[in-house]
Design a protein around this motif. Structure first.
Motif, PDB file in Angstrom:
ATOM      1  N   MET A   1       1.001  -0.891  -0.030  1.00 20.73           N
ATOM      2  CA  MET A   1      -0.127  -0.014   0.201  1.00 20.73           C
ATOM      3  C   MET A   1       0.679   1.222   0.084  1.00 20.73           C
ATOM      4  SD  MET A   1      -3.203  -1.039  -0.005  1.00 20.73           S
ATOM      5  CE  MET A   1      -4.354  -0.004   0.904  1.00 20.73           C
ATOM      6  N   CYS A   4       0.718   3.719   3.112  1.00 20.94           N
ATOM      7  CA  CYS A   4       0.837   3.215   4.475  1.00 20.94           C
ATOM      8  C   CYS A   4       1.830   3.604   5.286  1.00 20.94           C
ATOM      9  CB  CYS A   4       0.415   1.698   4.438  1.00 20.94           C
ATOM     10  SG  CYS A   4       0.375   0.752   5.852  1.00 20.94           S
ATOM     11  N   CYS A   7       3.902   0.362   5.872  1.00 19.40           N
ATOM     12  CA  CYS A   7       4.414  -0.299   4.745  1.00 19.40           C
ATOM     13  C   CYS A   7       5.758   0.660   4.343  1.00 19.40           C
ATOM     14  CB  CYS A   7       3.468  -0.270   3.664  1.00 19.40           C
ATOM     15  SG  CYS A   7       2.403  -1.626   3.728  1.00 19.40           S
ATOM     16  N   HIS A  46       0.936  -5.947   3.750  1.00 18.55           N
ATOM     17  CA  HIS A  46       0.026  -5.253   4.290  1.00 18.55           C
ATOM     18  C   HIS A  46      -1.581  -5.963   4.289  1.00 18.55           C
ATOM     19  CE1 HIS A  46      -2.165  -1.192   4.695  1.00 18.55           C
ATOM     20  NE2 HIS A  46      -3.215  -2.101   4.321  1.00 18.55           N
ATOM     21  N   HIS A  98      -2.994  -0.868   9.060  1.00 15.61           N
ATOM     22  CA  HIS A  98      -2.268  -1.921   8.659  1.00 15.61           C
ATOM     23  C   HIS A  98      -2.167  -2.622  10.138  1.00 15.61           C
ATOM     24  CE1 HIS A  98       2.004  -3.541   6.847  1.00 15.61           C
ATOM     25  NE2 HIS A  98       1.598  -4.075   7.847  1.00 15.61           N
TER      26      HIS A  98
HETATM   27 ZN   LIG Z   1       0.841  -1.181   5.230  1.00 15.26          ZN
END
Ligand SMILES: [Zn+2]
Length: 139
Positions: A1, A4, A7, A46, A98
Motif C-alpha cells: 500500500m 501506508c 509499509c 499489508h 495496517h
Molecule cells: Zn501497510
C-alpha cells in the motif's frame, strides 16, 4: 500500500526504531509510547485487520510478539506484566490501517494502559450464544 505508514517503515522509506525483524514481521518502538518499551509488531505484508490477515502472517506476528515479550520481561526495564492489544477499525481506535499488535509493558497497576468499559449489551448471553453458534455452523 503506497500511502501506508507502516509499509513505508517496512520498506525503510521512513525511519523507525526497529528492534527486530524477520522474513514476515517487524517490531518497532511506538513513537508515542504509553509506557517504556511500548512496541508494535506488524506483518511485513499489508493486511488492514486482524480478521482478514493471512493465517501464516498472523501466526508469525504472534510468535514475534512472544519473542519480544520475553526480551522485555528478561530485561532490566523492570515491568511486571504486559498488555497485548490489537484494535480493528477506526471505531475501535485503530489509527494505522495496517494490522499491528501493541506490546505495552505494565509497571504499576494504576499507570500506563487502562481498559475503560461502558457496557452496551443489547442482547442476553443466551441470545448472543445462539447468533454466534448459528453463524459458526452455517458456514
Ligand atoms: Zn501497510
Amino acid at each position: 500500500m503506497d500511502k501506508c505508514l507502516f509499509c513505508k517503515i517496512i520498506k525503510k522509506e521512513i525511519n523507525a526504531k526497529i528492534i527486530y525483524e524477520d522474513d514476515m514481521t517487524m517490531c518497532i518502538l511506538d513513537i508515542n509510547p504509553v509506557s517504556d518499551a511500548h512496541c508494535i509488531v506488524m506483518p511485513k505484508k499489508h493486511f488492514e485487520y486482524f480478521s482478514n490477515c493471512d493465517d501464516d502472517y498472523l501466526s508469525a506476528v504472534a510468535k514475534t510478539t512472544k519473542k519480544i515479550a520475553n526480551v522485555i520481561n528478561s530485561s532490566s526495564l523492570g515491568n511486571d506484566g504486559i498488555n497485548y492489544l490489537v484494535n480493528e477499525k477506526a471505531n475501535a481506535n485503530q489509527e494505522i490501517m495496517h494490522l499491528h499488535m501493541h506490546i505495552i509493558p505494565k509497571f504499576k497497576k494504576e499507570e500506563g494502559f487502562h481498559v475503560s468499559v461502558k457496557r452496551n449489551n443489547k442482547k442476553t448471553i443466551d441470545e448472543t450464544y445462539e447468533v454466534l453458534v448459528h453463524q459458526l455452523f452455517s458456514n
